[in-house]
Write an enzyme that holds these catalytic residues in place. Structure first.
Site, PDB file in Angstrom:
ATOM      1  N   CYS A  61     -15.379   7.402  59.918  1.00 56.89           N
ATOM      2  CA  CYS A  61     -14.373   8.094  59.383  1.00 56.89           C
ATOM      3  C   CYS A  61     -13.755   6.931  60.231  1.00 56.89           C
ATOM      4  CB  CYS A  61     -14.081   8.831  60.279  1.00 56.89           C
ATOM      5  SG  CYS A  61     -12.206  10.040  59.876  1.00 56.89           S
ATOM      6  N   CYS A  64     -11.259   8.842  62.963  1.00 62.99           N
ATOM      7  CA  CYS A  64     -12.157   8.777  63.719  1.00 62.99           C
ATOM      8  C   CYS A  64     -12.098   8.295  65.128  1.00 62.99           C
ATOM      9  CB  CYS A  64     -13.621   9.897  63.431  1.00 62.99           C
ATOM     10  SG  CYS A  64     -13.354  11.159  62.735  1.00 62.99           S
ATOM     11  N   CYS A 405      -5.285   3.873  48.020  1.00 60.91           N
ATOM     12  CA  CYS A 405      -6.143   4.645  49.274  1.00 60.91           C
ATOM     13  C   CYS A 405      -7.184   4.216  49.556  1.00 60.91           C
ATOM     14  CB  CYS A 405      -6.895   6.020  48.927  1.00 60.91           C
ATOM     15  SG  CYS A 405      -7.928   6.418  50.004  1.00 60.91           S
ATOM     16  N   CYS A 408     -10.784   4.360  49.259  1.00 56.24           N
ATOM     17  CA  CYS A 408     -11.228   4.363  48.632  1.00 56.24           C
ATOM     18  C   CYS A 408     -12.026   2.630  47.670  1.00 56.24           C
ATOM     19  CB  CYS A 408      -9.809   4.857  46.991  1.00 56.24           C
ATOM     20  SG  CYS A 408      -9.816   6.834  47.531  1.00 56.24           S
TER      21      CYS A 408
END
Length: 495
Positions: A61, A64, A405, A408
């Site tokens: 992520c 993260c 995105c 994506c």
């Protein structure tokens, strides 16, 4: 900060040691302040602390990774507090921790939870994501849930700023009603400022002669203070949540309004939203008529917002509105929305009335169904959702994506490889849908960010994919969760 001081001293004394070693030492020293938890030690560790903060993360992520150094720095600072504020983390991507993540309703990364009283009280972390912001937010959260107001100065400090403040006035700090207020404070500590006092004369607004017990909510809009005397905890919580939403929430560029916009969208009520150009004509007439309607439907399950189209392009995109449709009003319910474009002020009341009486047809945002859809990844739109995803009788891996995105775009070639590898499998469909241009069944698919991957087996079992974003991992997941025949094939076999 203490850790940096000792690192600098270490480098000074041992100047011949390479700078890279010092950098690695600093990183290691900062990281040691964050506890690493998993399914085997989570309950025992949390049970030992009255206050602990836990981040659920995934190694892949990006958010993260961005949070990690800030979280580490904050942990180092907070470890020196008396008592220390403990920060921990759980790799929710590991199979052994997925049940734990599910227990805490982790649906995206990073998810940060505040656990109080040995884990008995659980709240979402709603603070900043930088080190200083984390420290300041948790410093406040780890203190008393409600602070005692002993002077006018105490009251002024608590009520300073554009925020909601809840104050309990009591003749004495004991008894069931005070205990219920304390329980309320524990539940709402992460969202509101709370205080308690023996003297209403210390408060800046409201009846100063009351002896209590009474709960007084202060807010920077509408009526500036409201009293409440039902001390049932659920009733108190409902009072605070409902009273802290403006009669008409203002959505513009002023950051002071953003917390109330968030509360508006988090409310379970239906949501009426009037979008217009605040520099256009007839603004005053629209605001006046809209506020009258909001007053009429107050406490009837609808919240009202008025938004400047220049300040809310993402919301505009989400509802599929165009500039030439403004002014426009939207009512959003669970899974349905209703839109009236090119609105006139005198149409507001009658249109909302039509909605409440069930006489409006819901609006569905959709791209055109592709005339040709023969690529390995099939394109789904709102109007073809039922046919491809629900009614095909096949195993469908569906990506919800947004054109802008970055994650994506990074995932796209991987999904292409998955689709090519499985294109000869008659029982599997790899598909994608632009979540910004099409309405999706929100009662079935919980899409809070992009990309989101769901897998629906031929027999109708639905699961969200949150594993590694590699070709091998995705194909392995499909093979383990798929049905080996289509729904139609199984029906034929049964016949």
């Amino acid at each position: 900060m203490a850790s940096r001081f000792w690192i600098c001293l270490f480098v000074f004394v041992f100047s011949l040691i390479a700078s890279s070693f010092a950098s690695e030492s600093e990183e290691a020293q900062s990281k040691e302040f964050v506890l690493t938890l998993d399914h085997s030690n989570f309950a025992e560790t949390v049970g030992k602390h009255n206050f602990i903060v836990v981040e659920f993360y995934a190694p892949w992520c990006g958010h993260c990774k961005k949070l990690a150094p800030e979280y580490d720095k904050a942990a180092a600072v907070l470890s020196s507090y008396d008592p220390p504020v403990i920060l921990a983390k759980v790799n929710a991507n590991e199979e052994k921790n997925k049940e734990l993540a599910s227990e805490f309703e982790v649906k995206g990364f990073p998810t940060i939870k505040i656990l109080r009283n040995g884990g008995k009280n659980i709240q979402d972390y709603k603070g900043p994501r930088d080190a200083d912001g984390i420290v300041n937010y948790l410093k406040k959260q780890s203190g008393p849930a409600s602070s005692e107001i002993k002077s006018v100065e105490d009251a002024s400090a608590l009520l300073d700023g554009n925020k909601i403040v809840v104050v309990g006035v009591f003749p004495e700090f004991s008894g069931e009603k005070f205990e219920n207020f304390t329980a309320l404070a524990e539940k709402l500590h992460s969202d509101y400022e709370l205080g308690h006092t023996l003297d209403a004369k210390l408060l800046p607004r409201g009846d100063s002669s009351v002896k209590g017990p009474v709960v007084r909510l202060f807010k920077p809009f509408d009526e500036l203070n409201v009293d409440f005397q039902d001390f049932n905890v659920d009733a108190l919580e409902k009072f605070v949540e409902e009273t802290s939403i403006p009669l008409v929430t203002l959505f513009n560029k002023d950051p002071n309004n953003h917390p109330f916009v968030i509360k508006f969208f988090n409310s379970p009520n239906d949501k009426a939203m009037l979008f217009m150009n605040f520099n256009g004509e007839h603004v005053d007439a629209f605001e006046s008529k809209y506020r009258d309607v909001a007053e009429q439907y107050k406490d009837k399950g609808i919240n009202f917002l008025i938004g400047d189209m220049e300040s809310s392009p993402v919301v505009f995109e989400y509802y599929g509105l165009k500039d030439d449709q403004v002014p426009a009003i939207v009512i959003q319910t669970n899974g349905q929305k209703y839109i009236k474009p090119n609105l006139e002020p005198d149409q507001i009341s009658s249109w909302v009335k039509e909605y409440k009486e069930g006489n409006l047809l819901p609006y569905k945002k959709t791209e055109p169904i592709p005339k040709v859809n023969d690529e390995p990844i099939k394109v789904v739109v709102a109007d073809s959702f039922q046919d491809i995803v629900f009614n095909s009788g096949k195993n469908v891996l569906l990506e919800f994506y947004a054109p802008w995105c970055g994650h994506c775009k990074k995932l796209a070639p991987i999904l292409d490889e998955v689709a090519v590898s499985l294109q000869n499998d008659a029982y599997v469909v790899i598909a994608k849908i632009d979540g910004t241009a099409n309405d999706i069944p929100s009662d079935v698919f919980d899409v809070k960010g992009y990309p989101t991957l769901y897998f629906r087996s031929a027999s109708g079992n639905l699961s969200q994919y949150d594993g590694d974003r590699t070709k091998e991992a995705i194909i392995d997941f499909i093979q383990k969760n798929r049905d080996t025949a289509t729904h139609e094939d199984r029906v034929k076999d049964e016949l």
